[in-house]
Design a protein around this motif. Structure first.
Motif, mmCIF file in Angstrom:
data_model
loop_
_atom_site.group_PDB
_atom_site.id
_atom_site.type_symbol
_atom_site.label_atom_id
_atom_site.label_comp_id
_atom_site.label_asym_id
_atom_site.label_seq_id
_atom_site.Cartn_x
_atom_site.Cartn_y
_atom_site.Cartn_z
ATOM 1 N N ILE A 233 -1.368 -41.020 8.873
ATOM 2 C CA ILE A 233 -0.056 -40.429 8.597
ATOM 3 C C ILE A 233 -0.106 -38.913 8.726
ATOM 4 O O ILE A 233 0.788 -38.280 9.316
ATOM 5 C CB ILE A 233 0.423 -40.843 7.192
ATOM 6 N N GLN A 234 -1.153 -38.301 8.194
ATOM 7 C CA GLN A 234 -1.285 -36.841 8.255
ATOM 8 C C GLN A 234 -1.408 -36.347 9.693
ATOM 9 O O GLN A 234 -0.815 -35.327 10.063
ATOM 10 C CB GLN A 234 -2.505 -36.406 7.436
ATOM 11 N N LEU A 235 -2.147 -37.092 10.521
ATOM 12 C CA LEU A 235 -2.281 -36.708 11.928
ATOM 13 C C LEU A 235 -0.940 -36.845 12.650
ATOM 14 O O LEU A 235 -0.560 -35.994 13.460
ATOM 15 C CB LEU A 235 -3.342 -37.576 12.604
ATOM 16 N N ALA A 236 -0.226 -37.928 12.346
ATOM 17 C CA ALA A 236 1.062 -38.148 12.996
ATOM 18 C C ALA A 236 2.073 -37.063 12.627
ATOM 19 O O ALA A 236 2.901 -36.667 13.451
ATOM 20 C CB ALA A 236 1.607 -39.526 12.625
ATOM 21 N N GLU A 237 1.994 -36.594 11.385
ATOM 22 C CA GLU A 237 2.951 -35.595 10.909
ATOM 23 C C GLU A 237 2.470 -34.161 11.130
ATOM 24 O O GLU A 237 3.184 -33.210 10.810
ATOM 25 C CB GLU A 237 3.231 -35.829 9.421
ATOM 26 N N GLY A 238 1.264 -34.012 11.674
ATOM 27 C CA GLY A 238 0.748 -32.682 11.974
ATOM 28 C C GLY A 238 0.304 -31.887 10.766
ATOM 29 O O GLY A 238 0.284 -30.657 10.799
ATOM 30 N N ALA B 204 -5.358 -33.362 6.834
ATOM 31 C CA ALA B 204 -6.105 -34.310 7.666
ATOM 32 C C ALA B 204 -7.584 -33.939 7.698
ATOM 33 O O ALA B 204 -8.461 -34.823 7.657
ATOM 34 C CB ALA B 204 -5.533 -34.321 9.084
ATOM 35 N N LEU B 205 -7.880 -32.637 7.748
ATOM 36 C CA LEU B 205 -9.276 -32.200 7.747
ATOM 37 C C LEU B 205 -9.963 -32.559 6.435
ATOM 38 O O LEU B 205 -11.113 -33.025 6.427
ATOM 39 C CB LEU B 205 -9.349 -30.687 7.980
ATOM 40 N N LEU B 206 -9.254 -32.368 5.317
ATOM 41 C CA LEU B 206 -9.821 -32.728 4.015
ATOM 42 C C LEU B 206 -10.068 -34.232 3.931
ATOM 43 O O LEU B 206 -11.137 -34.669 3.498
ATOM 44 C CB LEU B 206 -8.871 -32.298 2.895
#
Length: 225
Positions: free
Chosen positions: A47-52, A57-59
């Motif tokens: 979800i974090q990758l999709a939403e940028g 996302a790194l954490l």
């Protein structure tokens, strides 16, 4: 089950309780991330990758990578030390929790909990097969699936109720640990909660050292079909 045979069950159940304790602490402090439940973290990463949301996302990816690294090192340790694997892995976890508590005390932020994710990955390398149930891991989706399977086998006369009870007890201990962890974190803060988890693991390590012969040899204990 004899008293000696019940020791691995009690040990694995308490280890799962600690995992629930830790997961609740991590979830509250990391804003919805887990330290042992990587299925949930993987969903959040997608979800974090999709939403940028790149920093989040790194954490999340760092927590997942730490868990995988823990599984890697835990497996190396268990393969190398044989019957002392419980003591070696749990002792390593104690050091990682002490490191996390120290980093949290230095106020380094969310990175302080990465050693805990590493420790939780290591813990899965010392799970046990007891009464046909694979318990003692730091995640419970498998325990709930195993419970359903065990109930189905029992209903068909192909298994024993003790297998279902072992899975149910593993799940219940995780939930109990999560409740204790959330309560303690709210009452005392992150560092005392990590110190408490470290002390619990130290007690578990001491128990593993004192009863290692009784805890390791029953690893293949079966009570099913």
């Amino acid at each position: 089950m004899t008293d000696a045979g019940s020791r691995p069950l009690l040990f694995a159940t308490f280890a799962t309780l600690i995992a629930g304790f830790v997961d609740a602490v991590g979830y509250a402090h990391l804003g919805g991330l887990f330290l042992s439940f990587m299925s949930g973290n993987s969903t959040r990463l997608g979800i974090q990758l999709a939403e940028g949301h790149w920093p989040l996302a790194l954490l999340t990816a760092s927590v997942i990578a730490s868990f995988v690294a823990g599984a890697f090192f835990g497996t190396l340790i268990t393969d190398a030390v044989g019957e002392w694997k419980l003591v070696a892995v749990l002792g390593s976890e104690v050091l990682l929790f002490a490191l996390a508590a120290g980093l949290a005390g230095l106020d380094v932020g969310r990175l302080a909990l990465l050693p805990v994710a590493l420790a939780m990955g290591m813990q899965n390398s010392v799970h046990q097969i007891i009464a046909g149930a694979d318990i003692g891991k730091s995640f419970v989706t498998g325990a709930l699936f195993g419970l359903g399977q065990a109930l189905a086998r029992w209903a068909r006369g192909r298994g024993k109720p003790v297998e279902a009870l072992a899975y149910a007890g593993s799940w219940a201990s995780f939930v109990t640990g999560a409740g204790i962890g959330a309560t303690l974190l709210a009452a005392t803060g992150l560092v005392p909660a990590l110190v408490a988890a470290c002390l619990l693991l130290a007690g578990l390590t001491a128990t593993a050292f004192a009863f290692h012969g009784h805890l390791v040899r029953p690893f293949g204990l079966q009570g099913g079909d």
